[in-house]
Enzyme design. Sequence first.
Site, PDB file in Angstrom:
ATOM      1  N   LYS A   1      16.389  42.117 -14.571  1.00 60.62           N
ATOM      2  CA  LYS A   1      16.190  43.135 -15.603  1.00 60.62           C
ATOM      3  C   LYS A   1      15.029  42.719 -16.494  1.00 60.62           C
ATOM      4  CE  LYS A   1      18.274  47.023 -16.983  1.00 60.62           C
ATOM      5  NZ  LYS A   1      19.063  48.015 -16.237  1.00 60.62           N
TER       6      LYS A   1
ATOM      7  N   ASP B   1      14.741  52.264 -17.258  1.00 60.96           N
ATOM      8  CA  ASP B   1      16.035  52.106 -17.940  1.00 60.96           C
ATOM      9  C   ASP B   1      15.887  52.855 -19.272  1.00 60.96           C
ATOM     10  OD1 ASP B   1      18.748  50.699 -17.875  1.00 60.96           O
ATOM     11  OD2 ASP B   1      17.990  49.987 -19.787  1.00 60.96           O
TER      12      ASP B   1
END
Length: 410
Positions: free
Chosen positions: A97, A137
């Site tokens: 991430k 995201d």
Amino acid sequence: MNITEDNNKRLKDIQKIEGISDKDMAVLLKPVRINRSTLSIKGKKYPAWRILYNEALGPGKGGIRFHPGVNEDEVKSLAFWMTLKNSLADIPYGGAKGGVAFNPKVASKAELEEVSRKFIDVFYKVLGQDKDIPAPDVYTDGQIMSWMLDEFEKKTGRHEPGMITGKPVELGGIALRGDATAQGGYLVTKKMAAAFLAGKKNVKVAVQGFGNAGLFMAQKLHKDGFKVVAVSDSKGGIYQVTGLNIPSLIAFKKAGHPVGDFSSGKQITNAELLELSVDILVLAALENQITKQNAENIKANYLIELANGPITYDADRILAKNKKIVVPDILANSGGVIVSYFEWAQNRTGQILDEDYLRKLLEKKMKDNWQRMYDLWKEKKEKVTLRQAAYILAVTKVIVAEKLRGRIKG
Ligand code: NAD
């Protein structure tokens, strides 16, 4: 609130239930690599991270978040959840991430582009279609992916569309990616409703968060006859006991208005939305929304985690005690990364696959993955939570892969 501590507690519980050794579990307790930097733009400094949590099952995969609240603990936790999500989804990826502590809502388009390109300038060496593959995201989108792809290709001097997913179709993306997270969430909600709410009419739903995940989820549920009575965004929510007119509300939001200003319905806060008397509560905003402070007040019997990590460890225990069913994030929001995998596979092979075929494949994957989790939950005589059943499947697979690679001896 430290999310890593919560995750470690969850792993400890799994270890106890399954009798996993400390040596085996150690591979999931910390990330493989943390890359940190500071993006300096016009005198302002924005901390940035790309974290590779585990790559036993394949290259890292996970989105990039732009949000003023981003911090290392959050990015690490999101990378950990990606590891489990990709394992549970049965796609050949590890977990990763990225994030930048930056508020795109108050930035100009030029600043947004500069932050996106700078992110690649500082991290491009650890990214790539066979290393670590980002995606959108919270507060990042297809335009940001496009700038990032362009910057990466400038730096490396070659075309490599598979280094990032969630791209616009013109740059090798697939249209299905747009609402894939919500589509996956919708499919598991249908499975959940078939298992627990069969025959119930007028199922009432509240949705927290009205972005890529929440907006499309509200749209799909409304279209299918669920009664969406409340939705919210970062500024607050709107509640209409007889059901909201979701198509009008979407048009209103898309015109740039906060949902709370919608003409029909009562304004409510995000905190109030969570405690409404509904059947299903969809969490589609950010992490740590249900904590030990409000868990006892949750009236919905079924919770769908479309966001990552919206329920803390302590809250999970309270909800379980109160017999609430939580469909965990690592299953409920995996539709996005599954379609990202289709995009990546197409980019790598150069083969264009039919969208209807991919839509069916997504449906099959979501339903199969639900079933594996549900079957294990039944096998455990419902003495574990659905989250624990999902974690057992995901954790076990990563440990097996680590062992096959010979990284865990004995
Ligand atoms: P987004 O940027 O499109 O939308 C975020 C939404 O949350 C916005 O409506 C925003 O107003 C709202 N929001 C922000 N802070 C809030 C708060 N404190 N209370 C209520 N609402 C708030 O982001 P998204 O892509 O929809 O992501 C939402 C969640 O879903 C995140 O946890 C993300 O990690 C997760 N998720 C998204 C995807 C995807 O493909 N987009 C995939 C998997 C998981």
